[in-house]
Design an enzyme around this catalytic site. Structure first.
Site, PDB file in Angstrom:
ATOM      1  N   SER A  49      -5.864   3.325   4.551  1.00  0.00           N
ATOM      2  CA  SER A  49      -5.324   2.473   3.486  1.00  0.00           C
ATOM      3  C   SER A  49      -6.436   1.718   2.757  1.00  0.00           C
ATOM      4  O   SER A  49      -6.273   0.567   2.353  1.00  0.00           O
ATOM      5  CB  SER A  49      -4.296   1.482   4.049  1.00  0.00           C
ATOM      6  OG  SER A  49      -3.449   1.003   3.026  1.00  0.00           O
TER       7      SER A  49
ATOM      8  N   SER B  82       0.792  -1.241   0.000  1.00  0.00           N
ATOM      9  CA  SER B  82       0.000   0.000   0.000  1.00  0.00           C
ATOM     10  C   SER B  82       0.818   1.282   0.000  1.00  0.00           C
ATOM     11  O   SER B  82       0.248   2.375  -0.120  1.00  0.00           O
ATOM     12  CB  SER B  82      -0.950   0.019   1.197  1.00  0.00           C
ATOM     13  OG  SER B  82      -2.039  -0.833   0.957  1.00  0.00           O
TER      14      SER B  82
ATOM     15  N   LYS C  76       0.083   3.676  -2.797  1.00  0.00           N
ATOM     16  CA  LYS C  76      -0.964   4.693  -2.768  1.00  0.00           C
ATOM     17  C   LYS C  76      -0.390   6.108  -2.752  1.00  0.00           C
ATOM     18  O   LYS C  76      -1.107   7.068  -3.065  1.00  0.00           O
ATOM     19  CB  LYS C  76      -1.874   4.468  -1.570  1.00  0.00           C
ATOM     20  CG  LYS C  76      -2.690   3.170  -1.634  1.00  0.00           C
ATOM     21  CD  LYS C  76      -3.599   3.030  -0.417  1.00  0.00           C
ATOM     22  CE  LYS C  76      -4.535   1.831  -0.535  1.00  0.00           C
ATOM     23  NZ  LYS C  76      -3.925   0.555  -0.151  1.00  0.00           N
TER      24      LYS C  76
END
Length: 417
Positions: free
Chosen positions: A131, A67, A70
């Site tokens: 997240s 993640s 991102k």
């Protein structure tokens, strides 16, 4: 601890150089730093302003980062917002696949409902604080229309930032098998995004420099995600936001998967100097935060921040032809800074002055560019943009008048003989 460096910057530099046309006062430093071997696959620490690499471990090797991907999506979103391509109040409706992903309990998410629409602001906060994976995919749809087109945009953006080694298959960092029918074409189901920690530091630096407002979101310990009155409290996955170690962390993003292990891109602004750290492949959740603290404490215990102010004279002169003085003193054109090992002696700083041409002629006005400075420190690890030193213009510290035209002709004649 670091504030005393303003005084150090002046005495450190003014005692440094001998006067010379093109010179460098450099002797290898005898300063030895203690070793730090972090318990992670790779790690990096950089100055957010200059990109100076303060610490590096296997920083160019690509690994799955989950993640932390991102952050690149956030960069593209903020770019689109600032260009006016979309707004914070733009609303997006999830596909059936995205609704299914949002309710997959194996993944971090906020639950989404089919037929409901959500603002970009809601989705952005859910993406960075919690997240949320499906929320990230809705952002992609708003910007590019489809996941495939957004992945293409991510790849193009990464290259524009100088990142050429990354492997990008999803906007949220999920393993491809979780993306259902929104998987990128011809992608293996086990494929995951891969970046080096240096790549992630580049993205983090660009975010903080160009869109510092991101920190107003990444510092939030929790948000309330409101879906038509149904509230989901989302806690930040960054546990250092509530840490009592006085490190003042206010971002940026965690990442976790079986292949990636436990990753964390952090930033802290201590004593007015912002540092970015990236950890990839820590063994568990606690380890990624503990190793980040170890890295930050290592820097604060072993380094000082050297500030070189605009108009600081670096005690190097440039020879001048056809002037009432034969040389001119120089000053730097903009503020510079370096992290240097504590107790570093002046001889460890390397300063090179290169005139802008082989022949600098009077008249010269005060503040005129007469050359370039290159500044670095012995043992320096370089900068994330690939450069090895700080660069700035060398400006004339004073004006020099030209000599009488007849004397100039005579000098030109004697030079030619």
């Amino acid at each position: 601890m670091l504030k005393k460096l303003k005084k150090l910057g002046i005495s450190f530099l003014t005692s440094l150089m001998v006067v010379t046309g093109i010179g460098q006062g450099f002797i290898n430093a005898d300063q030895t730093l203690p070793q730090l071997d972090l318990e992670a696959k790779s790690a990096i620490a950089v100055d957010a302003k200059t990109g100076q690499i303060i610490y590096a471990k296997d920083d160019k090797q690509t690994y799955p980062v989950a993640s932390m991907s991102k952050l690149l999506t956030a960069y593209i979103l903020l770019q689109a917002i600032h260009k006016g391509e979309i707004t914070w109040e733009t609303r997006v409706t999830p596909t059936a696949t995205e609704v299914d992903i949002s309710n997959n309990t194996e993944l971090t998410n906020v639950p989404l409902q089919e037929g409901h629409s959500y603002t970009i602001r809601q989705l952005y906060q859910a993406m960075l604080v919690g997240s949320a994976n499906a929320a990230t995919m809705l952002i992609d749809n708003a910007i590019s229309g489809t996941q495939t087109k957004f992945i293409d945009k991510m790849r193009e953006t990464a290259k524009s930032l100088g990142i050429t080694d990354a492997k990008i298959y999803s906007a949220n960092g999920l393993t491809a098998k979780y993306l259902g029918d929104e998987i990128y074409p011809n992608t293996d189901e086990n494929a995951e995004n891969e970046f080096s920690v240096r790549d992630m530091a580049i993205i983090s630096q660009k975010l903080i420099k160009e869109y510092p407002e991101i920190l107003e979101t990444t510092k939030l310990t929790k948000i309330d995600f409101n879906d038509n009155g149904e509230i989901t409290t989302v806690n930040n996955t960054n546990e250092l936001l509530q840490d009592d170690s006085n490190l003042e962390v206010d971002g940026l993003k965690t990442g976790t998967s079986d292949a990636a292990g436990y990753c964390f891109a952090s930033t802290t602004n201590k004593d007015g100097h912002r540092i970015i750290t990236v950890i990839a492949g820590a063994k568990d959740n606690d380890a990624r935060f503990d190793q980040t603290k170890n890295l930050l404490n290592y820097i604060y215990n072993n380094y000082d921040y050297l500030a070189i102010s605009t108009n600081q004279a670096l005690r190097q002169d440039i020879k001048v032809k056809y002037g009432k003085q034969s040389s001119i003193s120089t000053i730097i054109g903009n503020d510079l800074s370096l992290w240097v090992p504590k107790n570093t002696r002046a001889k460890a700083l390397q300063i090179k002055l290169t005139p802008k041409s082989s022949k600098i002629e009077a008249p010269i006005k005060q503040g005129e560019t007469v050359g370039d400075y290159q500044i670095t420190i012995a043992g320096n690890l370089g900068f994330i943009d690939g450069s090895t030193d700080l660069k700035t213009k060398a400006l004339a510290a004073n004006s020099i008048e030209g000599i009488n035209i007849f004397i100039k002709w005579w000098q030109m004649l004697t030079d030619a003989i």
